[in-house]
Design a protein around this motif. Structure first.
Motif, PDB file in Angstrom:
ATOM      1  N   VAL A  99       6.535 -13.614 -19.857  1.00  0.00           N
ATOM      2  CA  VAL A  99       6.472 -14.943 -19.235  1.00  0.00           C
ATOM      3  C   VAL A  99       5.881 -14.916 -17.829  1.00  0.00           C
ATOM      4  O   VAL A  99       5.474 -15.957 -17.303  1.00  0.00           O
ATOM      5  N   LYS A 100       5.834 -13.716 -17.194  1.00  0.00           N
ATOM      6  CA  LYS A 100       5.341 -13.674 -15.818  1.00  0.00           C
ATOM      7  C   LYS A 100       4.959 -12.242 -15.452  1.00  0.00           C
ATOM      8  O   LYS A 100       5.610 -11.289 -15.866  1.00  0.00           O
ATOM      9  N   THR A 101       3.883 -12.106 -14.682  1.00  0.00           N
ATOM     10  CA  THR A 101       3.508 -10.803 -14.140  1.00  0.00           C
ATOM     11  C   THR A 101       3.214 -10.947 -12.649  1.00  0.00           C
ATOM     12  O   THR A 101       2.782 -12.015 -12.195  1.00  0.00           O
ATOM     13  N   ILE A 102       3.471  -9.874 -11.907  1.00  0.00           N
ATOM     14  CA  ILE A 102       3.194  -9.858 -10.468  1.00  0.00           C
ATOM     15  C   ILE A 102       2.381  -8.613 -10.138  1.00  0.00           C
ATOM     16  O   ILE A 102       2.796  -7.495 -10.455  1.00  0.00           O
ATOM     17  N   ASP A 103       1.211  -8.823  -9.531  1.00  0.00           N
ATOM     18  CA  ASP A 103       0.400  -7.705  -9.061  1.00  0.00           C
ATOM     19  C   ASP A 103       0.963  -7.276  -7.705  1.00  0.00           C
ATOM     20  O   ASP A 103       0.760  -7.957  -6.703  1.00  0.00           O
ATOM     21  N   GLU A 104       1.672  -6.159  -7.672  1.00  0.00           N
ATOM     22  CA  GLU A 104       2.369  -5.739  -6.460  1.00  0.00           C
ATOM     23  C   GLU A 104       1.427  -5.302  -5.344  1.00  0.00           C
ATOM     24  O   GLU A 104       1.817  -5.271  -4.166  1.00  0.00           O
ATOM     25  N   SER A 105       0.170  -4.993  -5.653  1.00  0.00           N
ATOM     26  CA  SER A 105      -0.770  -4.527  -4.633  1.00  0.00           C
ATOM     27  C   SER A 105      -1.196  -5.641  -3.685  1.00  0.00           C
ATOM     28  O   SER A 105      -1.655  -5.371  -2.564  1.00  0.00           O
ATOM     29  N   VAL A 106      -1.019  -6.903  -4.110  1.00  0.00           N
ATOM     30  CA  VAL A 106      -1.443  -8.037  -3.283  1.00  0.00           C
ATOM     31  C   VAL A 106      -0.720  -8.032  -1.937  1.00  0.00           C
ATOM     32  O   VAL A 106      -1.309  -8.383  -0.913  1.00  0.00           O
ATOM     33  N   ARG A 107       0.510  -7.621  -1.925  1.00  0.00           N
ATOM     34  CA  ARG A 107       1.298  -7.636  -0.685  1.00  0.00           C
ATOM     35  C   ARG A 107       0.683  -6.749   0.395  1.00  0.00           C
ATOM     36  O   ARG A 107       0.858  -6.995   1.586  1.00  0.00           O
ATOM     37  N   TYR A 108      -0.042  -5.712  -0.023  1.00  0.00           N
ATOM     38  CA  TYR A 108      -0.551  -4.738   0.935  1.00  0.00           C
ATOM     39  C   TYR A 108      -2.070  -4.798   1.105  1.00  0.00           C
ATOM     40  O   TYR A 108      -2.643  -3.912   1.750  1.00  0.00           O
ATOM     41  N   GLU A 109      -2.721  -5.815   0.560  1.00  0.00           N
ATOM     42  CA  GLU A 109      -4.176  -5.825   0.555  1.00  0.00           C
ATOM     43  C   GLU A 109      -4.802  -5.974   1.944  1.00  0.00           C
ATOM     44  O   GLU A 109      -5.951  -5.592   2.155  1.00  0.00           O
ATOM     45  N   ASN A 110      -4.050  -6.511   2.912  1.00  0.00           N
ATOM     46  CA  ASN A 110      -4.620  -6.742   4.242  1.00  0.00           C
ATOM     47  C   ASN A 110      -4.240  -5.673   5.264  1.00  0.00           C
ATOM     48  O   ASN A 110      -4.477  -5.848   6.462  1.00  0.00           O
ATOM     49  N   ILE A 111      -3.646  -4.589   4.826  1.00  0.00           N
ATOM     50  CA  ILE A 111      -3.314  -3.505   5.747  1.00  0.00           C
ATOM     51  C   ILE A 111      -4.035  -2.235   5.332  1.00  0.00           C
ATOM     52  O   ILE A 111      -4.366  -2.048   4.153  1.00  0.00           O
ATOM     53  N   VAL A 112      -4.285  -1.358   6.311  1.00  0.00           N
ATOM     54  CA  VAL A 112      -5.001  -0.107   6.046  1.00  0.00           C
ATOM     55  C   VAL A 112      -4.057   0.943   5.488  1.00  0.00           C
ATOM     56  O   VAL A 112      -4.347   1.616   4.502  1.00  0.00           O
ATOM     57  N   VAL A 113      -2.896   1.071   6.137  1.00  0.00           N
ATOM     58  CA  VAL A 113      -1.916   2.076   5.712  1.00  0.00           C
ATOM     59  C   VAL A 113      -1.019   1.464   4.641  1.00  0.00           C
ATOM     60  O   VAL A 113       0.044   0.910   4.919  1.00  0.00           O
ATOM     61  N   LYS A 114      -1.480   1.553   3.415  1.00  0.00           N
ATOM     62  CA  LYS A 114      -0.712   1.066   2.280  1.00  0.00           C
ATOM     63  C   LYS A 114       0.349   2.117   1.930  1.00  0.00           C
ATOM     64  O   LYS A 114       0.363   3.209   2.513  1.00  0.00           O
ATOM     65  N   PRO A 115       1.256   1.819   1.009  1.00  0.00           N
ATOM     66  CA  PRO A 115       2.330   2.777   0.714  1.00  0.00           C
ATOM     67  C   PRO A 115       1.861   4.198   0.429  1.00  0.00           C
ATOM     68  O   PRO A 115       2.434   5.155   0.964  1.00  0.00           O
ATOM     69  N   LEU A 116       0.830   4.370  -0.380  1.00  0.00           N
ATOM     70  CA  LEU A 116       0.373   5.728  -0.699  1.00  0.00           C
ATOM     71  C   LEU A 116      -0.145   6.453   0.534  1.00  0.00           C
ATOM     72  O   LEU A 116       0.072   7.659   0.702  1.00  0.00           O
ATOM     73  N   GLN A 117      -0.837   5.713   1.425  1.00  0.00           N
ATOM     74  CA  GLN A 117      -1.307   6.318   2.669  1.00  0.00           C
ATOM     75  C   GLN A 117      -0.129   6.651   3.590  1.00  0.00           C
ATOM     76  O   GLN A 117      -0.126   7.671   4.272  1.00  0.00           O
ATOM     77  N   LEU A 118       0.883   5.792   3.573  1.00  0.00           N
ATOM     78  CA  LEU A 118       2.080   6.037   4.381  1.00  0.00           C
ATOM     79  C   LEU A 118       2.783   7.311   3.919  1.00  0.00           C
ATOM     80  O   LEU A 118       3.236   8.114   4.746  1.00  0.00           O
ATOM     81  N   PHE A 119       2.871   7.513   2.622  1.00  0.00           N
ATOM     82  CA  PHE A 119       3.507   8.718   2.099  1.00  0.00           C
ATOM     83  C   PHE A 119       2.820   9.972   2.632  1.00  0.00           C
ATOM     84  O   PHE A 119       3.475  10.955   2.989  1.00  0.00           O
ATOM     85  N   GLU A 120       1.488   9.947   2.674  1.00  0.00           N
ATOM     86  CA  GLU A 120       0.740  11.105   3.158  1.00  0.00           C
ATOM     87  C   GLU A 120       1.056  11.380   4.626  1.00  0.00           C
ATOM     88  O   GLU A 120       1.147  12.534   5.039  1.00  0.00           O
ATOM     89  N   ILE A 121       1.210  10.327   5.404  1.00  0.00           N
ATOM     90  CA  ILE A 121       1.573  10.489   6.822  1.00  0.00           C
ATOM     91  C   ILE A 121       2.959  11.099   6.942  1.00  0.00           C
ATOM     92  O   ILE A 121       3.191  12.026   7.726  1.00  0.00           O
TER      93      ILE A 121
END
Length: 260
Positions: free
Chosen positions: A136-158
C-alpha cells in the motif's frame, strides 16, 4: 458558500500533497506479498525454551544461521517482529513487523545502532502492506539525505577512522587511571593507553557487532550536522558533531558515567 468552497479546496490540496510527498509512493497496481511470519515455529521455539529452562528469557527466539546472520523474533500486543542482523562487517539489520495473522506489515533495512533517542538510519525502500498482503505504500529512504554530502555511508567511513580519544585533560587522565586501574603515572596516561585498556580504538568497528550497536546517530533538523554518541558504558559517553558538508569533527566531549 465561498468559505465552504475554500475549506474543501484546502482539504483537497492537503490530500494531494500527502499523495505526492517526495519519496513516498502509493502503488496503483495490485502487488501482493507471500511473506509470512511462521507463528507455529515461533510458539514451538518458546515452548522448547520453557521446557529446557523456565528461568531463561522467554520473550524472544534467537537463531544463528551458518552465514553468521542472527535472527531474533518476538511478539508484541499488536504484532510480531523479526530482526535479522546481517553478518559482520555489515552494519545493517532487516526489520520486519507482521500482523497477528502472520502477514507482513512493514519491512525496512536500518543501521543497527538505534537507541538513546537517536534516529533510525534507514536504507533502500521501506514497504508497508495491508492485512491481506497488498503493498500500500513505499518510502525511498535516500530522499532524506539527498541534499547533504556526508550521507550515512560516508559518515560510517569517517567514524571507522575516528579514535575514541584524541587528547585527555588532566582531570580525565586522573579519572581513567583510577577507573581503569592503569599503572602509568597520571602524566603518562595517553589516549592510546585508554584505548588499550578499553580494548577499543575507533568510534565504529564493523567487525565488533556490540561496538556498532553502541553508536547512536542523529541528523540535525537543519541537516547541517550529524550528532554522534558513542556509549562506552560503564565508563561514560563520547559525543561530537560531524559537518554534513565537510565531514569535519567538532565539539568533542567526554561525559563521565552517571548511570547505575
Amino acid at each position: 458558500m465561498r468559505k465552504i468552497i475554500l475549506i474543501i479546496l484546502a482539504f483537497g490540496l492537503m490530500q494531494c500533497t500527502g499523495q505526492t510527498e517526495k519519496g513516498v509512493e502509493y502503488p496503483k497496481e495490485k502487488i501482493m506479498t507471500q511473506d509470512r511470519f511462521d507463528i507455529k515455529k515461533f510458539n514451538e521455539c518458546l515452548e522448547k525454551k520453557e521446557k529446557e529452562n523456565p528461568m531463561q528469557d522467554l520473550s524472544q527466539c534467537v537463531e544463528i544461521l551458518k552465514n553468521g546472520e542472527k535472527i531474533s523474533s518476538y511478539e508484541t500486543t499488536e504484532d510480531y517482529v523479526m530482526l535479522i542482523d546481517l553478518a559482520s562487517p555489515k552494519l545493517f539489520q532487516k526489520y520486519m513487523r507482521y500482523y497477528k495473522n502472520g502477514i507482513i506489515k512493514e519491512e525496512t533495512e536500518r543501521f543497527i545502532g538505534s537507541s538513546m533517542n537517536s534516529d533510525q538510519i534507514k536504507f533502500g525502500i521501506t514497504k508497508f502492506y495491508d492485512e491481506t498482503g497488498r503493498l500500500v505504500k513505499t518510502i525511498d529512504e535516500s530522499v532524506r539525505y539527498e541534499n547533504i554530502v556526508v550521507k550515512p555511508l560516508q559518515l560510517f567511513e569517517i567514524l571507522k577512522k575516528t579514535p575514541l580519544f584524541v587528547s585527555l585533560t588532566d582531570d580525565e587522565k586522573a579519572h581513567f587511571k583510577y577507573i581503569l586501574s592503569l599503572t602509568e603515572d597520571k602524566s603518562e596516561v595517553t589516549p592510546q593507553a585508554v584505548h588499550k585498556a578499553l580494548k577499543e580504538e575507533f568510534i565504529l568497528n564493523p567487525v565488533d557487532r556490540e561496538n556498532v550497536k553502541r553508536v547512536f546517530l542523529t541528523l540535525s533538523k537543519d541537516t547541517r550536522k550529524w550528532y554522534v554518541t558513542k556509549d562506552i558504558y560503564p565508563f561514560g559517553l563520547i559525543e561530537f558533531e560531524v559537518d554534513t558538508k565537510s565531514g569535519d569533527v567538532s565539539n568533542r566531549e567526554y561525559k563521565k558515567e552517571w548511570r547505575p
